[in-house]
Design a protein around this motif. Structure first.
Motif, short mmCIF file in Angstrom:
data_model
loop_
_atom_site.label_atom_id
_atom_site.label_comp_id
_atom_site.label_asym_id
_atom_site.label_seq_id
_atom_site.Cartn_x
_atom_site.Cartn_y
_atom_site.Cartn_z
N ILE A 1 0.85 -1.27 -0.09
CA ILE A 1 -0.03 -0.07 -0.11
C ILE A 1 0.84 1.16 -0.08
CG2 ILE A 1 -1.67 1.37 1.28
CD1 ILE A 1 -2.78 -1.30 2.35
N ALA B 1 -1.00 8.82 5.34
CA ALA B 1 -2.05 8.11 4.88
C ALA B 1 -2.07 6.70 5.39
CB ALA B 1 -2.05 8.18 3.21
N ILE C 1 -4.87 4.53 7.50
CA ILE C 1 -5.50 3.25 7.05
C ILE C 1 -5.22 2.34 8.15
CG2 ILE C 1 -5.11 1.33 5.47
CD1 ILE C 1 -4.50 3.42 3.25
N ARG C 2 -3.94 2.11 8.71
CA ARG C 2 -3.74 1.33 9.78
C ARG C 2 -4.79 1.58 11.29
NH1 ARG C 2 -3.05 -2.49 13.05
NH2 ARG C 2 -1.03 -3.83 13.33
#
Length: 236
Positions: free
Chosen positions: A86, A207, A211-212
């Motif tokens: 990612i 970012a 997401i994590r």
């Protein structure tokens, strides 16, 4: 075997050496030639070293250290195998904000080659682990406690883990070296300044953290020390 031609000295430099000593010139060569030279080798080597490192680092389950549950295993696999992929795409998309002609192939090349110092660091750390050095334990043997609602060390006098301090010094050099390759490489293949390249990596990392975060909340595989960046420094 392919080589890089240094226009200033007209000498031929092996890419495996040049990426350490002249990452900008090497990245410029990658930008112009769109190679995948060494990428597959480095990825295979990275996977092998990671798996061997797991086998060495995994302690025997005990009452004080139970085996990791499925949530922690999922979080570990997510961090090691999914998040880096990612990250590559986020660096590529962020780079396109500055230069739409950026090649995903070149971003992949730079990010994989920036792993070279980390692979070497793993090859150094594994013999240290086998020799019984406590490099995986926190740098300080003090525990982090709460006194009157404030964080404090117990005992208040720092107790340094000598093995951990040695590994901390070694790992810092290789981590900075890896970041230097990544930063200068991204700057060259995207044709931007190092300052803009730093912004590209910063935005991509932010970012990635966003997401994590939901996975961290759902899995519960991270604690306060992880968030504060103290997990490898103080005992919980």
């Amino acid at each position: 075997m392919q080589y890089i031609r240094d226009n200033s000295s007209r000498s031929l430099i092996n890419p495996w050496i040049s990426i350490w000593l002249a990452p900008q010139k090497t990245a410029a060569w990658a930008r112009d030639n769109h190679p995948l030279y060494g990428v597959v080798i480095l990825l295979v080597l990275h996977v092998v070293v990671t798996l061997v490192g797991f086998a060495i680092d995994s302690p025997e389950p005990s009452a004080s250290r139970p085996p990791p549950d499925s949530k922690h295993k999922f979080g570990l696999y997510l961090d090691i195998w999914v998040m880096p992929i990612i990250m590559i795409f986020f660096v590529y998309w962020t780079s396109c904000l500055y230069n739409r002609s950026v090649s995903l192939e070149n971003i992949l090349w730079v990010m994989v080659w920036s792993l070279l110092p980390m692979i070497l660091l793993s090859l150094i750390s594994m013999p240290m682990e086998i020799a019984g050095m406590k490099i995986s334990e926190p740098l300080f043997a003090n525990k982090l406690t709460t006194i009157d609602g404030q964080l404090a060390m117990d005992p208040p006098i720092p107790r340094i883990n000598t093995d951990g301090a040695i590994y901390f010094a070694i790992s810092t050099v290789f981590i900075l070296w890896s970041f230097q390759i990544l930063l200068s490489g991204v700057a060259v293949v995207t044709s931007v300044s190092v300052k803009k390249a730093l912004w590209i990596l910063t935005l991509a990392m932010i970012a990635l953290m966003l997401i994590r975060l939901p996975f961290t909340i759902i899995l519960g595989d991270r604690d306060l020390l992880d968030v504060l960046g103290l997990n490898g420094i103080l005992e919980p």
